[in-house]
Design an enzyme around this catalytic site. Structure first.
Site, PDB file in Angstrom:
ATOM      1  N   HIS A   1       0.676  -1.596   0.037  1.00  0.00           N
ATOM      2  CA  HIS A   1       0.247   0.654   0.012  1.00  0.00           C
ATOM      3  C   HIS A   1       1.001   1.240  -0.088  1.00  0.00           C
ATOM      4  O   HIS A   1       1.700   1.697   0.203  1.00  0.00           O
ATOM      5  CB  HIS A   1      -0.708   0.094   1.689  1.00  0.00           C
ATOM      6  CG  HIS A   1      -1.397   1.246   1.374  1.00  0.00           C
ATOM      7  ND1 HIS A   1      -1.986   1.853   2.826  1.00  0.00           N
ATOM      8  CD2 HIS A   1      -2.248   1.376   0.510  1.00  0.00           C
ATOM      9  CE1 HIS A   1      -2.774   2.779   2.927  1.00  0.00           C
ATOM     10  NE2 HIS A   1      -3.258   3.038   1.091  1.00  0.00           N
ATOM     11  N   ARG A   2       0.430   1.734  -1.283  1.00  0.00           N
ATOM     12  CA  ARG A   2       1.656   2.985  -1.121  1.00  0.00           C
ATOM     13  C   ARG A   2       3.387   2.574  -1.174  1.00  0.00           C
ATOM     14  O   ARG A   2       4.014   3.310  -0.029  1.00  0.00           O
ATOM     15  CB  ARG A   2       1.706   3.742  -0.361  1.00  0.00           C
ATOM     16  CG  ARG A   2      -0.089   4.524  -0.261  1.00  0.00           C
ATOM     17  CD  ARG A   2      -0.017   5.714   1.195  1.00  0.00           C
ATOM     18  NE  ARG A   2      -1.887   6.266   1.562  1.00  0.00           N
ATOM     19  CZ  ARG A   2      -1.892   6.691   2.590  1.00  0.00           C
ATOM     20  NH1 ARG A   2      -1.121   7.470   2.849  1.00  0.00           N
ATOM     21  NH2 ARG A   2      -3.078   6.275   2.487  1.00  0.00           N
TER      22      ARG A   2
ATOM     23  N   GLU B   1       0.432  -0.873  -5.214  1.00  0.00           N
ATOM     24  CA  GLU B   1      -0.344   0.248  -5.159  1.00  0.00           C
ATOM     25  C   GLU B   1       0.127   1.463  -4.477  1.00  0.00           C
ATOM     26  O   GLU B   1       0.832   1.926  -4.257  1.00  0.00           O
ATOM     27  CB  GLU B   1      -1.664   0.506  -3.697  1.00  0.00           C
ATOM     28  CG  GLU B   1      -2.738   0.703  -4.369  1.00  0.00           C
ATOM     29  CD  GLU B   1      -2.855   2.285  -2.898  1.00  0.00           C
ATOM     30  OE1 GLU B   1      -3.755   2.854  -3.168  1.00  0.00           O
ATOM     31  OE2 GLU B   1      -1.683   2.554  -2.275  1.00  0.00           O
TER      32      GLU B   1
ATOM     33  N   ASP C   1      -0.982   6.348  -5.463  1.00  0.00           N
ATOM     34  CA  ASP C   1      -2.315   7.008  -5.758  1.00  0.00           C
ATOM     35  C   ASP C   1      -1.558   7.958  -6.961  1.00  0.00           C
ATOM     36  O   ASP C   1      -0.316   8.324  -6.691  1.00  0.00           O
ATOM     37  CB  ASP C   1      -2.354   7.705  -4.785  1.00  0.00           C
ATOM     38  CG  ASP C   1      -2.867   7.159  -3.698  1.00  0.00           C
ATOM     39  OD1 ASP C   1      -3.692   6.244  -3.889  1.00  0.00           O
ATOM     40  OD2 ASP C   1      -2.184   6.504  -2.825  1.00  0.00           O
TER      41      ASP C   1
ATOM     42  N   HIS D   1      -0.329  10.645  -2.774  1.00  0.00           N
ATOM     43  CA  HIS D   1      -1.556  10.597  -2.172  1.00  0.00           C
ATOM     44  C   HIS D   1      -2.328  11.534  -1.999  1.00  0.00           C
ATOM     45  O   HIS D   1      -3.559  11.592  -1.927  1.00  0.00           O
ATOM     46  CB  HIS D   1      -1.432   9.683  -0.504  1.00  0.00           C
ATOM     47  CG  HIS D   1      -2.601   9.092  -0.156  1.00  0.00           C
ATOM     48  ND1 HIS D   1      -3.242   9.979   0.599  1.00  0.00           N
ATOM     49  CD2 HIS D   1      -3.162   8.713  -0.465  1.00  0.00           C
ATOM     50  CE1 HIS D   1      -4.550   9.495   0.665  1.00  0.00           C
ATOM     51  NE2 HIS D   1      -4.611   8.364   1.004  1.00  0.00           N
TER      52      HIS D   1
ATOM     53  N   GLU E   1      -4.492   3.877  -8.766  1.00  0.00           N
ATOM     54  CA  GLU E   1      -5.363   4.492  -7.817  1.00  0.00           C
ATOM     55  C   GLU E   1      -5.672   6.172  -8.284  1.00  0.00           C
ATOM     56  O   GLU E   1      -4.801   7.134  -8.411  1.00  0.00           O
ATOM     57  CB  GLU E   1      -5.076   4.283  -6.040  1.00  0.00           C
ATOM     58  CG  GLU E   1      -6.898   5.432  -5.911  1.00  0.00           C
ATOM     59  CD  GLU E   1      -7.100   5.243  -4.193  1.00  0.00           C
ATOM     60  OE1 GLU E   1      -6.091   5.015  -3.772  1.00  0.00           O
ATOM     61  OE2 GLU E   1      -7.570   5.962  -4.170  1.00  0.00           O
TER      62      GLU E   1
ATOM     63  N   LYS F   1      -6.830   9.702  -8.079  1.00  0.00           N
ATOM     64  CA  LYS F   1      -7.244   9.989  -6.847  1.00  0.00           C
ATOM     65  C   LYS F   1      -7.996  11.688  -7.130  1.00  0.00           C
ATOM     66  O   LYS F   1      -7.906  12.702  -7.548  1.00  0.00           O
ATOM     67  CB  LYS F   1      -5.950  10.478  -6.038  1.00  0.00           C
ATOM     68  CG  LYS F   1      -5.462   9.638  -5.005  1.00  0.00           C
ATOM     69  CD  LYS F   1      -6.350   9.574  -3.714  1.00  0.00           C
ATOM     70  CE  LYS F   1      -6.321   8.717  -2.387  1.00  0.00           C
ATOM     71  NZ  LYS F   1      -7.033   7.658  -2.101  1.00  0.00           N
TER      72      LYS F   1
ATOM     73  N   ASP G   1      -0.173  -1.724   4.320  1.00  0.00           N
ATOM     74  CA  ASP G   1       1.360  -1.215   5.001  1.00  0.00           C
ATOM     75  C   ASP G   1       2.792  -1.703   4.985  1.00  0.00           C
ATOM     76  O   ASP G   1       3.774  -1.546   5.104  1.00  0.00           O
ATOM     77  CB  ASP G   1       1.434  -0.379   5.744  1.00  0.00           C
ATOM     78  CG  ASP G   1       0.321   0.933   5.576  1.00  0.00           C
ATOM     79  OD1 ASP G   1      -0.709   1.095   4.731  1.00  0.00           O
ATOM     80  OD2 ASP G   1       0.445   1.743   7.020  1.00  0.00           O
TER      81      ASP G   1
END
Ligand code: G3P
Ligand code: MG
Length: 237
Positions: free
Chosen positions: A6-7, A33, A35, A48, A107, A109, A227
């Site tokens: 995640h990120r 993943e 953004d 993000h 993603e 955003k 994470d």
């Protein structure tokens, strides 16, 4: 099951940076993943927030800065002991990912700022790098997903959601999307079974907390977005 970072490896490294992506792969992630937003001059950048203040030494809106201005900033504000990290562009990430056996979850955003044309720009770059089969597009802005599907119907999309939708499997099916990306709290085994019956994949995401991710394995998710890709790797092994 895909172990999505995640990120990037957000738990231990600056989020949405090349360092965080590299460390995620080293830790055993086979998915990443992140953004994307648009700079003032129309470049796809990986960060993000809509604003620079939380994660960089800059301030103000991402969309009011040119790429040149953005790339002067340090994106490792939350990890001051690390060396300076730049805000990556999507192109820079694709250069890194193009020969790797990883799935990339981009993603869009666009819930707060509806960057006009972002869907087409993302697809053009996917096409240029021939990464069509290794991408999942997701968004909390489901209109952006519909727009993306109009441009590129063959690219898989995931419906991001953190609320408890009524019969979410029907909602996702009606939208014509291949994945549901719920926050962990809004999914359980019964809901997961409905998605499986409808041939819709389930990629569950988690906020930063000390979760026992493995309790979601009975949901038979197609992926976990966490994470800590190192923790997920450990229990998958
Ligand atoms: O895609 C899962 C997750 O990234 C959604 O929330 O706020 O971390 O982008 P956020
Ligand atoms: Mg995200």
């Amino acid at each position: 099951m895909i172990n999505f970072a995640h990120r990037g490896f957000k738990g231990k490294y600056p989020e949405n940076t090349m360092l965080g992506f590299e460390k995620a792969i080293e830790a055993g992630a086979d998915g990443i993943e992140f953004d994307v937003h648009l700079s003032k001059d129309g470049h796809l950048v990986i960060i993000h927030d809509e604003t620079l203040d939380r994660t960089t030494d800059g301030n103000g809106l991402v969309c009011e800065k040119t790429l040149e201005q953005l790339q002067k900033l340090n994106a490792s504000k939350l990890f001051p002991d690390f060396e300076v990290q730049k805000i990556p562009t999507l192109r820079e990430y694709f250069e890194f990912a193009k020969d790797k056996d990883i799935i990339t979850n981009i993603e869009l955003k666009t819930s707060i700022i509806d960057y006009p044309g972002i869907e087409g720009k993302v697809y053009d770059l996917i096409k240029e790098y021939k990464l069509d089969e290794k991408i999942i597009i997701s968004s909390f802005n489901h209109n952006a997903l519909v727009k993306f599907k109009e441009i590129a119907p063959h690219i898989k999309c995931g419906v991001l959601e953190s609320s408890r939708l009524h019969k979410p499997w029907e909602y996702v099916k009606n939208l014509g999307m291949e994945y549901y990306h719920p926050m962990n709290f809004v999914v359980n085994k019964e809901i997961a079974e409905k998605f499986a019956e409808n041939n819709i994949g389930l990629n569950i995401w988690f906020g930063k907390a000390d979760y026992d991710y493995s309790i979601y394995l009975p949901c038979k998710p197609s992926g976990l977005i966490t994470d800590y890709p190192d923790i997920v790797k450990n229990f998958l092994d």
